[in-house]
Design a protein around this motif. Structure first.
Motif, short mmCIF file in Angstrom:
data_model
loop_
_atom_site.label_atom_id
_atom_site.label_comp_id
_atom_site.label_asym_id
_atom_site.label_seq_id
_atom_site.Cartn_x
_atom_site.Cartn_y
_atom_site.Cartn_z
N GLU A 49 6.24 -13.28 -21.02
CA GLU A 49 7.65 -13.01 -20.80
C GLU A 49 8.46 -14.31 -20.87
N PRO A 50 9.73 -14.19 -21.20
CA PRO A 50 10.59 -15.38 -21.23
C PRO A 50 10.80 -15.92 -19.81
N VAL A 51 10.87 -17.23 -19.70
CA VAL A 51 11.22 -17.90 -18.46
C VAL A 51 12.43 -18.79 -18.75
N ALA A 52 12.82 -19.58 -17.77
CA ALA A 52 14.01 -20.44 -17.95
C ALA A 52 13.82 -21.38 -19.13
N ASP A 53 14.62 -21.16 -20.17
CA ASP A 53 14.61 -22.01 -21.36
C ASP A 53 13.26 -22.04 -22.08
N GLY A 54 12.46 -21.02 -21.95
CA GLY A 54 11.17 -21.05 -22.63
C GLY A 54 10.43 -19.73 -22.53
N PHE A 55 9.10 -19.81 -22.63
CA PHE A 55 8.26 -18.61 -22.65
C PHE A 55 6.96 -18.94 -21.92
N GLU A 56 6.41 -17.95 -21.25
CA GLU A 56 5.19 -18.17 -20.47
C GLU A 56 4.21 -17.03 -20.70
N VAL A 57 2.93 -17.40 -20.88
CA VAL A 57 1.83 -16.43 -21.01
C VAL A 57 0.82 -16.73 -19.91
N VAL A 58 0.50 -15.72 -19.11
CA VAL A 58 -0.49 -15.87 -18.04
C VAL A 58 -1.52 -14.75 -18.19
N ALA A 59 -2.79 -15.15 -18.37
CA ALA A 59 -3.88 -14.19 -18.51
C ALA A 59 -4.85 -14.37 -17.36
N THR A 60 -5.25 -13.25 -16.76
CA THR A 60 -6.25 -13.25 -15.68
C THR A 60 -7.46 -12.48 -16.17
N LEU A 61 -8.57 -13.16 -16.36
CA LEU A 61 -9.77 -12.57 -16.94
C LEU A 61 -10.90 -12.60 -15.91
N PRO A 62 -11.45 -11.42 -15.55
CA PRO A 62 -12.56 -11.39 -14.59
C PRO A 62 -13.80 -12.08 -15.19
N LEU A 63 -14.44 -12.93 -14.38
CA LEU A 63 -15.67 -13.59 -14.83
C LEU A 63 -16.86 -12.65 -14.80
N GLU A 64 -16.76 -11.58 -13.99
CA GLU A 64 -17.81 -10.56 -13.94
C GLU A 64 -17.16 -9.22 -14.20
N PRO A 65 -17.09 -8.80 -15.48
CA PRO A 65 -16.41 -7.54 -15.80
C PRO A 65 -17.05 -6.37 -15.09
N ALA A 66 -16.22 -5.40 -14.68
CA ALA A 66 -16.74 -4.22 -14.00
C ALA A 66 -17.56 -3.39 -14.95
N VAL A 125 -6.04 -24.16 -17.48
CA VAL A 125 -7.17 -23.23 -17.38
C VAL A 125 -7.87 -23.52 -16.05
N ARG A 126 -7.86 -22.53 -15.16
CA ARG A 126 -8.44 -22.73 -13.84
C ARG A 126 -9.16 -21.47 -13.37
N ARG A 127 -9.96 -21.67 -12.34
CA ARG A 127 -10.69 -20.54 -11.76
C ARG A 127 -10.10 -20.22 -10.40
N GLU A 128 -9.83 -18.91 -10.21
CA GLU A 128 -9.36 -18.42 -8.92
C GLU A 128 -10.32 -17.33 -8.46
N ARG A 129 -11.17 -17.67 -7.48
CA ARG A 129 -12.19 -16.76 -6.98
C ARG A 129 -13.08 -16.29 -8.13
N ASP A 130 -12.99 -14.99 -8.46
CA ASP A 130 -13.86 -14.44 -9.52
C ASP A 130 -13.11 -14.25 -10.82
N ASP A 131 -11.99 -14.92 -11.00
CA ASP A 131 -11.18 -14.75 -12.21
C ASP A 131 -10.96 -16.10 -12.87
N LEU A 132 -10.81 -16.05 -14.19
CA LEU A 132 -10.39 -17.20 -14.96
C LEU A 132 -8.93 -17.00 -15.33
N VAL A 133 -8.09 -17.95 -14.94
CA VAL A 133 -6.65 -17.84 -15.19
C VAL A 133 -6.26 -18.83 -16.28
#
Length: 421
Positions: free
Chosen positions: A404-421, A356-364
């Motif tokens: 989506e599936p990745v090599a030998d597994g599965f990955e979920v990536v969510a990008t959530l704006p910290l200040e919704p429009a 769980v990390r912050r990238e600019r104005d988004d929470l990833v």
């Protein structure tokens, strides 16, 4: 073609009834005094018409008497004279309750008024036809007819009025015809505006009802997502713990007791979260839950539960709880919760990387897992609903989610704006 012309004339002269007075108007209505036995309500418009009718009756009578006195003439027979005066007052008193009846009454009593007028002037070929009290009364009646009838009926009323005028005084037709059209046009415009307002009011009511239904559906979808996330996660962990604790304890009473205590703690937590979700469904007399919804501060509990269920979770968080709004924190928590539940069902015992990390104005939020040491039992119960719910949560905040599936597994990536429009 002929029927299209005859029908409005028949309606206007014989069979037609006007629309009732509009209810949504600024008319003044008051309960009638007790001494007015025949009336229950005093209507301001009808009372004003009655007063004006009495006033015009008096003015017209005085004017005719004055003209008779100037020419030293005797009044005509009393019924004819009274009928001429009623042509000024009676239609005006009737126009609000019976518009078409008022116009027909005016049309039937006009010959008496014209006869008295012509008698005073010595029956000239083209003399004064209408006095001003009569014109005021007739124009008000025409306005009411125009405001309470269709366009075709108003045109038929105008044609009959002009035809009667042509018989009496042909020279006055061009000017008087235009004058007679004015109140009918004004009445038609008022009727059209009134119908438009009523249609807009109905459309507004339908819009409000549709918005209410849409809001209810959205709330049901939100509650369904919450229930799915809570039940799916906790029940998965509880099921895995219930299966693993006896094997792990191997007859050790202390380890068995600790395992059962963990299951009990998970069950109580599930019950508490279910109570929060279902609290919004209680009525106004119920007690709604005020416990804060879970957020990033409770990710450690999810990780501990997942580890207790046999997952090897590598957890890394670089965004502080204080920086994240409550709605974003709740969505991130539910996405992590559902992702870990999916790993427990489809890849039990797998290694999971949670970041769980912050990238600019988004929470990833990133949850990735490898293959489990043992294949999971195939089950289609609830298949697909978890991913749909996670995507909906991200979309509601204006964010995105990929799963989506990745090599030998599965990955979920969510990008959530910290200040919704």
């Amino acid at each position: 073609m002929i029927s299209a012309l005859v029908r409005p004339l028949t309606f206007a002269l014989f069979t037609g009834r006007a629309d009732p007075p509009p209810l949504a108007t600024r008319r003044v209505r008051r309960p009638a005094p007790r001494w007015l036995v025949l009336l229950t309500t005093l209507d301001g418009v009808r009372l004003a018409d009655l007063v004006l009718a009495i006033f015009l009756y008096g003015v017209a009578s005085a004017e005719l008497w004055a003209r008779l006195y100037q020419k030293n003439l005797h009044p005509p027979a009393t019924p004819t004279f009274q009928l001429a005066m009623l042509s000024v007052s009676l239609p005006l008193a009737m126009r609000d309750r019976w518009p078409m009846g008022a116009w027909r009454t005016a049309l039937l009593t006009l010959p008496a008024h014209v006869f008295v007028d012509r008698m005073i002037d010595g029956f000239p070929e083209q003399g004064l036809t209408y006095t001003w009290p009569l014109m005021v009364s007739y124009l008000l009646v025409l306005y009411t007819v125009g405001s309470r009838n269709s366009e075709s009926v108003s045109i038929a009323v105008w044609v009959v009025s002009v035809a009667f005028l042509a018989v009496v005084n042909l020279n006055a037709v061009p000017i008087a015809g235009a004058v007679l059209a004015v109140p009918l046009v004004l009445g038609y415009n008022v009727r059209a505006r009134r119908k438009t307002s009523a249609r807009l009011a109905r459309e507004s009511q339908l819009k409000v009802a549709a918005e209410g239904v849409q809001a209810a559906l959205e709330e049901r979808a939100r509650i369904a997502r919450e229930l799915h996330d809570v039940v799916a996660h906790h029940m998965s962990v509880i099921a895995i713990q219930a299966e693993a604790v006896p094997l792990k304890a191997a007859g050790d009473a202390r380890q068995l007791e600790e395992g059962l205590a963990t299951i009990r703690s998970l069950s109580l937590d599930a019950i508490a979260q279910l109570r929060q979700v279902l609290g919004v469904l209680r009525d106004a007399d119920g007690h709604k839950e005020t416990t804060p919804q879970p957020g990033l501060e409770r990710l450690g509990e999810l990780v501990a539960n997942a580890r207790a269920a046999g997952l090897a979770v590598l957890f890394r968080q670089t965004s502080s709880v204080e920086e994240v709004p409550q709605a974003v924190g709740l969505s991130a928590y539910r996405i992590v919760q559902e992702s870990l539940s999916n790993v427990m069902r489809h890849a039990p015992g797998a290694t999971v990387s949670l970041e769980v990390r912050r990238e600019r104005d988004d929470l990833v939020v990133r949850v990735a897992n490898g293959p489990g040491p043992t294949p999971a039992e195939s089950s289609s119960a609830g298949a697909g609903h978890g991913l749909v719910g996670m995507r909906e949560r991200a979309a509601l905040l204006g964010g995105t989610l990929t799963a989506e599936p990745v090599a030998d597994g599965f990955e979920v990536v969510a990008t959530l704006p910290l200040e919704p429009a």
